[in-house]
Design an enzyme around this catalytic site. Structure first.
Site, mmCIF file in Angstrom:
data_model
loop_
_atom_site.group_PDB
_atom_site.id
_atom_site.type_symbol
_atom_site.label_atom_id
_atom_site.label_comp_id
_atom_site.label_asym_id
_atom_site.label_seq_id
_atom_site.Cartn_x
_atom_site.Cartn_y
_atom_site.Cartn_z
ATOM 1 N N ARG A 106 15.338 19.606 70.824
ATOM 2 C CA ARG A 106 14.956 20.003 72.183
ATOM 3 C C ARG A 106 13.434 19.955 72.348
ATOM 4 O O ARG A 106 12.919 19.559 73.405
ATOM 5 C CB ARG A 106 15.479 21.405 72.506
ATOM 6 C CG ARG A 106 15.174 21.852 73.922
ATOM 7 C CD ARG A 106 15.743 23.215 74.232
ATOM 8 N NE ARG A 106 15.123 24.271 73.440
ATOM 9 C CZ ARG A 106 15.447 25.563 73.540
ATOM 10 N NH1 ARG A 106 16.409 25.948 74.373
ATOM 11 N NH2 ARG A 106 14.840 26.465 72.795
ATOM 12 N N LYS A 200 10.848 23.014 77.824
ATOM 13 C CA LYS A 200 10.278 24.270 77.329
ATOM 14 C C LYS A 200 8.768 24.087 77.194
ATOM 15 O O LYS A 200 8.235 23.788 76.119
ATOM 16 C CB LYS A 200 10.913 24.655 75.992
ATOM 17 C CG LYS A 200 10.780 26.128 75.645
ATOM 18 C CD LYS A 200 11.647 26.476 74.449
ATOM 19 C CE LYS A 200 11.497 27.926 74.031
ATOM 20 N NZ LYS A 200 12.052 28.869 75.011
ATOM 21 N N GLU A 233 18.915 31.860 85.532
ATOM 22 C CA GLU A 233 18.650 32.339 84.175
ATOM 23 C C GLU A 233 17.754 33.557 84.221
ATOM 24 O O GLU A 233 17.311 33.984 85.295
ATOM 25 C CB GLU A 233 17.980 31.232 83.351
ATOM 26 C CG GLU A 233 16.655 30.751 83.941
ATOM 27 C CD GLU A 233 16.048 29.574 83.184
ATOM 28 O OE1 GLU A 233 16.448 29.332 82.032
ATOM 29 O OE2 GLU A 233 15.160 28.916 83.755
#
Length: 352
Positions: A106, A200, A233
Site C-alpha cells: 500500500r 496514505k 471513515e
C-alpha cells in the site's frame, strides 16, 4: 521528527528558556559549533525517563542511528514544507512484524499516486525495515516509514530535489486489545477528496482537526460522512457496523483509505458466519440513519485492532454496551496478530 518536549517533565516555559535568554529583549543563542548543538540536544534527551524511539533510519545519511538527538530530517525536505510525502505503519508484536508486506504494498501504491519514486527497490526497502527493527531490539511497538520527494529547496515543485528520501522509525508502544467502549461524534470538518483519502499521505490536518473537534466535545474520535450522506471513515481508522440482522458491514473503499486491518477483518470474519454467529460479511454504502440503527459499531485499525463504539452523537449504539460480536471480531484479529500464519507474521531475526 522526534520531539522530546512531550516526553520530558519540563514545562513549556522552561523549554523556551533553554532556547532564548531571558530579558526585556530576548536574544536567541547562536551555536558556535555542531558539537555544542549536539551536546544541547543530548542534554534535553537525557531528561527523558524512557527512550520511546529506539532506532531511526534515514536515506539522507544512509544508515541507522540509535541516538534520538540525530533522528531528524532536513527542513528543505519537501515532505516538511510542502507535504509531499507518504507513509505507512507495521505492528511489532512479540518479536513479529504483522502484515509488513500488505502495508509495504500500500505504501508503494501511495507513493506512485503522489508521484514519488522510491530511491530503492521494494526488496531493499523491506530489508531496511527489518534491519531497523533488529537494531531497535523492540519486541512490541510500531514501525513507521515515509517516502518523500526529498530535500533540495523550498519551491513548490520537486524538480529541484536530487533524489527522493526514505525515513523509518521504531516506536516503543505498549498497546493491548481494546475492550472498553468509546463515544464518537459526526465530524463537521470536511473530509478529504477521494484522490487524497485513498492514498496514505502526510497531509493530515483534516484528520487532526477532526480528532481535536471530538475531544473538545468529550468524545474519543469522529466519523466522517461523504457528500452523498454515506458513512466514510474515522480520522485515522476504518469503521464497521453489525446490523440487527447480524450482518457485518464496512463502507466501500472507493473514497476512503483501504485499511490493511479492515481488509484482514473481511478475510477473517467469515469464520463467524460458519459458526452461525454472523449472517454475512460485506462492504456497502451505509447512510447515517442506517448506521445509527446498527446494534454494534467499531473502529478498525492496526494497533486496536478493534475499538468498540458505544455512543454516537450522544445516541447509544444498540444497548450502549460493548457487543459480543464486536469482541469476537476483535479476538479473531488479535489472535491473527499474536499467532497467525507466516503469510501475516514475519519473525524478526534479532539473534543474527
Amino acid at each position: 521528527m522526534a520531539d522530546c518536549k512531550t516526553c520530558s517533565n519540563q514545562k513549556p516555559n522552561e523549554m523556551a528558556a533553554l532556547e532564548v535568554e531571558s530579558g526585556s529583549e530576548p536574544r536567541v543563542h547562536v551555536f558556535s559549533s555542531s558539537s555544542e548543538l549536539l551536546e544541547k540536544l543530548h542534554k534535553k534527551w537525557s531528561l527523558v525517563e524512557k527512550q520511546p524511539y529506539p532506532a531511526f533510519y534515514s536515506s539522507v545519511f544512509g544508515g541507522i542511528t540509535l541516538d534520538p538527538a540525530m533522528m531528524v530530517i532536513p527542513m528543505d525536505d519537501h515532505m516538511v514544507h510542502r507535504g509531499h510525502g507518504v507513509f505507512d505503519t507495521a505492528i511489532i508484536l512479540d518479536g513479529y512484524l504483522y502484515e509488513l508486506d500488505a502495508h509495504l504494498d500500500r505504501f508503494l501504491r501511495s507513493a506512485a499516486n503522489a508521484k514519488i519514486s522510491s530511491p530503492f527497490p521494494r526488496s531493499t526497502l523491506r530489508s531496511i525495515l527489518v534491519q531497523l527493527t533488529v537494531s531497535s531490539q523492540c519486541r512490541k511497538g510500531t514501525l513507521r516509514y515515509w517516502l518523500s520527494a526529498g530535500p533540495g529547496d523550498f519551491l513548490l515543485s520537486s524538480a529541484g530535489c536530487p533524489t527522493s528520501a526514505f525515513y523509518a522509525i521504531v516506536i516503543n508502544d505498549n498497546f493491548s486489545q481494546c475492550k472498553e467502549g468509546v463515544k464518537v461524534i459526526t465530524s463537521t470538518i470536511p473530509m478529504k477528496s477521494p484522490l487524497f483519502a485513498t492514498m496514505k499521505n502526510v497531509n493530515y490536518l483534516p484528520n487532526v482537526l477532526s480528532k481535536m473537534e471530538a475531544e473538545e466535545k468529550g468524545a474519543s474520535a469522529s466519523i466522517w460522512v461523504d457528500e452523498k450522506g454515506y458513512i466514510a471513515e474515522g480520522p485515522n481508522v476504518n469503521v464497521a457496523f453489525i446490523t440487527s440482522d447480524k450482518e457485518l458491514i464496512l463502507p466501500l473503499f472507493d473514497k476512503i483509505l483501504s485499511g490493511c486491518t479492515a481488509k484482514r477483518l473481511l478475510e477473517l470474519a467469515p469464520k463467524l458466519v460458519e459458526l452461525g454467529r454472523l449472517k454475512s460479511v460485506k462492504t456497502a454504502n451505509l447512510t447515517v440513519e442506517e448506521a445509527k440503527a446498527a446494534t454494534e459499531m467499531m473502529y478498525v485499525g492496526s494497533t486496536l485492532p478493534i475499538l468498540p463504539i458505544i455512543m454516537w452523537d450522544e445516541q447509544p449504539i444498540g444497548d450502549g454496551k460493548v457487543g459480543e460480536l464486536t469482541m469476537a471480531l476483535s479476538d479473531l484479529l488479535w489472535d491473527d496478530m499474536a499467532a497467525g500464519p507466516e503469510t501475516q507474521r514475519f519473525a524478526v531475526p534479532y539473534g543474527r
